[in-house]
Design a protein around this motif. Structure first.
Motif, PDB file in Angstrom:
ATOM      1  N   VAL A 173       1.733 -24.924 -97.921  1.00 28.61           N
ATOM      2  CA  VAL A 173       1.470 -26.259 -97.353  1.00 28.61           C
ATOM      3  C   VAL A 173       0.645 -26.123 -96.081  1.00 28.61           C
ATOM      4  O   VAL A 173      -0.301 -26.893 -95.841  1.00 28.61           O
ATOM      5  CB  VAL A 173       2.798 -27.003 -97.090  1.00 28.61           C
ATOM      6  N   ALA A 174       0.976 -25.124 -95.255  1.00 32.16           N
ATOM      7  CA  ALA A 174       0.197 -24.885 -94.031  1.00 32.16           C
ATOM      8  C   ALA A 174      -1.257 -24.560 -94.368  1.00 32.16           C
ATOM      9  O   ALA A 174      -2.186 -25.015 -93.689  1.00 32.16           O
ATOM     10  CB  ALA A 174       0.825 -23.753 -93.217  1.00 32.16           C
ATOM     11  N   ALA A 175      -1.470 -23.779 -95.435  1.00 34.55           N
ATOM     12  CA  ALA A 175      -2.835 -23.434 -95.843  1.00 34.55           C
ATOM     13  C   ALA A 175      -3.602 -24.669 -96.300  1.00 34.55           C
ATOM     14  O   ALA A 175      -4.781 -24.845 -95.957  1.00 34.55           O
ATOM     15  CB  ALA A 175      -2.791 -22.399 -96.962  1.00 34.55           C
ATOM     16  N   LEU A 176      -2.947 -25.535 -97.054  1.00 36.86           N
ATOM     17  CA  LEU A 176      -3.603 -26.764 -97.510  1.00 36.86           C
ATOM     18  C   LEU A 176      -3.930 -27.669 -96.326  1.00 36.86           C
ATOM     19  O   LEU A 176      -5.020 -28.245 -96.255  1.00 36.86           O
ATOM     20  CB  LEU A 176      -2.708 -27.490 -98.514  1.00 36.86           C
ATOM     21  N   ASP A 177      -2.986 -27.761 -95.392  1.00 38.46           N
ATOM     22  CA  ASP A 177      -3.225 -28.571 -94.194  1.00 38.46           C
ATOM     23  C   ASP A 177      -4.384 -28.021 -93.369  1.00 38.46           C
ATOM     24  O   ASP A 177      -5.067 -28.767 -92.671  1.00 38.46           O
ATOM     25  CB  ASP A 177      -1.965 -28.634 -93.327  1.00 38.46           C
ATOM     26  N   ALA A 178      -4.610 -26.708 -93.459  1.00 38.87           N
ATOM     27  CA  ALA A 178      -5.702 -26.063 -92.714  1.00 38.87           C
ATOM     28  C   ALA A 178      -7.042 -26.195 -93.431  1.00 38.87           C
ATOM     29  O   ALA A 178      -8.063 -25.740 -92.918  1.00 38.87           O
ATOM     30  CB  ALA A 178      -5.370 -24.588 -92.499  1.00 38.87           C
ATOM     31  N   GLY A 179      -7.035 -26.780 -94.625  1.00 41.42           N
ATOM     32  CA  GLY A 179      -8.291 -26.995 -95.340  1.00 41.42           C
ATOM     33  C   GLY A 179      -8.678 -25.898 -96.307  1.00 41.42           C
ATOM     34  O   GLY A 179      -9.838 -25.819 -96.731  1.00 41.42           O
ATOM     35  N   ALA A 180      -7.726 -25.029 -96.677  1.00 45.95           N
ATOM     36  CA  ALA A 180      -8.036 -23.956 -97.631  1.00 45.95           C
ATOM     37  C   ALA A 180      -8.561 -24.546 -98.935  1.00 45.95           C
ATOM     38  O   ALA A 180      -8.078 -25.580 -99.411  1.00 45.95           O
ATOM     39  CB  ALA A 180      -6.793 -23.116 -97.899  1.00 45.95           C
ATOM     40  N   ASP A 181      -9.550 -23.872 -99.519  1.00 49.39           N
ATOM     41  CA  ASP A 181     -10.107 -24.302-100.808  1.00 49.39           C
ATOM     42  C   ASP A 181      -9.269 -23.804-101.975  1.00 49.39           C
ATOM     43  O   ASP A 181      -9.343 -24.346-103.082  1.00 49.39           O
ATOM     44  CB  ASP A 181     -11.529 -23.748-100.973  1.00 49.39           C
TER      45      ASP A 181
END
Length: 259
Positions: free
Chosen positions: A24-32
């Motif tokens: 979830v943290a990665a998605l919030d950071a904009g990870a593709d």
């Protein structure tokens, strides 16, 4: 063209790897994209865990392949990362559901439900007592999501050439990534892998063997590189035209690319 930023086991520099919290943290950071390792439990569930045993990430003995999902679900997979967190009075209250064992199905559901296209790179671990059953179960699950063919947001990665051959037979058109651990393996792998296979060397090998990256690119294969965490490492990937950088620090990679 700017490379994809793929979160290695989630945003794993700051969060316990392979937990829903890290992803979830990665998605919030904009990870593709999201990268995960998968193993089979004794009762046939695919779980996102790197090591074959629990000593590092759950601080207890036990082998993933001999345990059932219900038993793994009782364990804390996050405290090892921040062992003193409970002593921090100012720390936010912890949602323990984000820190238990994560199934591949739950990770795929999280990616599928997101408000933009999220790619998922699934690494099958070998050797394992279940052999080819791991790839079969991965492909079956991707089929459930309609992700087992051309245009899929998922891809399967492995250091095992045999494992990727299995995937190709089970799901023609599904992207596969031949991971390369040692530069001297490449001349042999180049002769046997499929023309459209992606190649995934480690960043250390690219740095220590400067001709390796260019040789892979010149052979016509796209490059997905792990684990890219610094400016210098990213710069090397950009020079080579790498299509995806797999990083413990997806927010930092996005920041560098946005500059």
């Amino acid at each position: 063209m700017r490379p994809q930023v793929v979160a290695h086991r989630g945003a794993s520099e700051d969060n316990a790897e392979h937990t829903l919290r890290a992803y979830v943290a990665a998605l919030d950071a904009g990870a593709d994209g999201l990268e995960c390792d998968v193993r089979l439990t004794a009762d046939g569930h695919l779980v996102c865990v790197h090591d074959r045993d629990l000593r590092r990430t759950a601080s207890r003995p036990g082998v993933i392949s001999t345990m059932e999902l219900a038993d793994l679900d009782q364990l804390d997979f996050a405290s090892w990362k921040h062992p003193w967190a409970d002593l921090d009075d100012e720390a936010p209250e912890r949602d323990e559901e984000l820190d238990t064992v994560l199934t591949l199905r739950k990770l795929l559901e999280t990616a599928a439900d997101y408000d933009r296209r999220i790619e998922v790179a699934i690494e099958t671990k070998h050797p394992t007592r279940y052999g080819g059953l791991v790839e079969r179960r991965v492909v079956e699950m991707l089929r459930d999501f309609g992700w087992a063919g051309l245009g899929s947001p998922a891809r399967v990665m492995s250091f095992s050439y045999t494992a990727l051959q299995r995937v190709e037979r089970l799901a023609p058109g599904l992207p596969v990534v031949m991971l390369v651990e040692r530069a001297h393996h490449w001349p042999m792998l180049r002769r046997v892998i499929g023309e459209d296979w992606i190649v995934g060397p480690g960043i250390v090998e690219l740095q220590e063997h400067p001709k390796l990256g260019r040789r892979i690119v010149d052979s016509g294969h796209d490059l997905h590189v792990w684990t890219v965490n610094t400016q210098d490492e990213l710069d090397l990937c950009l020079e080579l035209g790498v299509k995806a950088v797999i990083s413990d620090r997806p927010a930092y990679m996005r920041e560098l690319l946005d500059r």
